[in-house]
Design a protein around this motif. Structure first.
Motif, short mmCIF file in Angstrom:
data_model
loop_
_atom_site.label_atom_id
_atom_site.label_comp_id
_atom_site.label_asym_id
_atom_site.label_seq_id
_atom_site.Cartn_x
_atom_site.Cartn_y
_atom_site.Cartn_z
N THR A 144 0.04 -6.53 -7.22
CA THR A 144 -0.33 -6.89 -5.86
C THR A 144 -0.10 -5.71 -4.92
O THR A 144 0.82 -4.91 -5.15
CB THR A 144 0.47 -8.11 -5.37
OG1 THR A 144 0.05 -8.47 -4.04
CG2 THR A 144 1.96 -7.83 -5.35
N THR A 145 -0.90 -5.61 -3.91
CA THR A 145 -0.72 -4.59 -2.86
C THR A 145 -0.58 -5.23 -1.49
O THR A 145 -0.54 -4.52 -0.48
CB THR A 145 -1.90 -3.60 -2.85
OG1 THR A 145 -3.13 -4.32 -2.64
CG2 THR A 145 -1.98 -2.83 -4.15
N ASP A 146 -0.52 -6.56 -1.44
CA ASP A 146 -0.42 -7.26 -0.17
C ASP A 146 0.68 -8.34 -0.21
O ASP A 146 0.49 -9.45 0.27
CB ASP A 146 -1.76 -7.88 0.23
CG ASP A 146 -2.37 -8.74 -0.88
OD1 ASP A 146 -1.63 -9.09 -1.83
OD2 ASP A 146 -3.56 -9.06 -0.79
N HIS A 170 5.05 -4.35 0.08
CA HIS A 170 3.65 -4.70 -0.19
C HIS A 170 3.27 -4.62 -1.67
O HIS A 170 2.57 -5.48 -2.18
CB HIS A 170 2.70 -3.79 0.62
CG HIS A 170 2.81 -3.97 2.09
ND1 HIS A 170 3.71 -3.27 2.88
CD2 HIS A 170 2.14 -4.79 2.94
CE1 HIS A 170 3.58 -3.65 4.13
NE2 HIS A 170 2.64 -4.57 4.20
N ARG A 171 3.74 -3.58 -2.35
CA ARG A 171 3.28 -3.31 -3.72
C ARG A 171 4.28 -3.83 -4.74
O ARG A 171 5.47 -3.53 -4.66
CB ARG A 171 3.08 -1.81 -3.90
CG ARG A 171 1.95 -1.24 -3.05
CD ARG A 171 1.92 0.27 -3.10
NE ARG A 171 3.09 0.85 -2.44
CZ ARG A 171 3.29 2.15 -2.28
NH1 ARG A 171 2.40 3.01 -2.74
NH2 ARG A 171 4.38 2.59 -1.67
#
Length: 255
Positions: free
Chosen positions: A153-155, A122-123
């Motif tokens: 980004t985290t998604d 995710h990250r």
């Protein structure tokens, strides 16, 4: 840790074939060449024909079936054989490369992706630097500062936050080194050990002393950076972080 590179190949090897890129729209079809009108027709100089080329320059498998690649795209002019860089993209797969989704962060055309790092599925971070065609337009700029941008980004790349920042070289290099730089200071590698702590290596060459590098550290996710003390400056981009205080960089050190 020595087995990691071996594990990347089976998971993503099918994704690197030309057929896979073409099916997912990552490779443009060549423009048809002009057809001949026969021996009795007027003579015309054939129009330049262009073909698209794609080359994977970096990749990593993060979990079974989940990974990313960075691909450079070129536009090849067949008549004279010249190649023109046509952008770099980041692509994401969740099914062992059967399908790909582009997750390239939106950024100004005056900057290129220098390196990508994902901590997990995710990250991730993408570091941008000035493109070659804009870097040397102002002669003194590249000897004074380094203009970068960090996208986070985290998604898994669905959305990105961007942080442009400028490093003044006088804060990191002695004055006598600044004027002996052979070229601009460029990004070698970026890596994080958790969402806050990361390393950024910058490489440069100067005078007759060969290649060198700077190591910058962050403890707030890349919002600010400080120089690592007593860094020997190896001229390599191989980097591995183990903890916020412990990591490895491999390379040779110029005298």
């Amino acid at each position: 840790m020595r087995f990691a590179p071996t594990l990347l190949i089976p998971g993503l090897i099918l994704a690197l074939s030309a057929g896979t890129w073409a099916r997912n729209g990552l490779e443009a079809s060549p423009t048809p060449a002009a057809q001949s009108k026969g021996a009795d027709g007027p003579l015309h100089k054939p129009a330049p024909r262009e073909e698209a080329k794609t080359a994977v320059v970096n990749m990593k498998l993060l979990a079974p079936g989940i990974g990313w690649v960075v691909a450079n795209h070129w536009r090849l002019t067949v008549n004279d054989g010249s190649e023109v860089a046509n952008g770099t993209g980041i692509y994401w797969t969740t099914d062992n490369g059967a399908h790909w989704r582009e997750i390239t962060p939106p950024i100004t055309s005056k900057m290129d992706i220098a390196d990508v790092f994902f901590l997990d599925t995710h990250r991730g971070w993408a570091i941008f630097e000035q493109s070659e065609d804009t870097l040397y337009r102002t002669p003194s700029d590249w000897q004074e500062k380094v203009q970068l941008a960090l996208a986070t980004t985290t998604d898994a790349g669905a959305t990105w936050s961007k942080m442009p920042f400028t490093l003044m070289l006088k804060d990191y290099l002695p004055k006598d080194r600044l004027w002996t730089l052979n070229n601009a200071v460029r990004v070698s590698r970026i890596a994080f050990v958790d969402p806050l702590h990361g390393w950024l290596q910058l490489s440069y060459s100067m005078g007759l002393h060969g290649n060198n590098s700077l190591l910058l550290l962050t403890s707030n996710g890349g919002r600010t950076w400080r120089e690592a003390s007593a860094y020997p400056g190896p001229n390599s981009s191989d980097m591995l972080l183990l903890t916020p205080n412990e990591g490895w960089v491999f390379g040779s050190v110029s005298p």
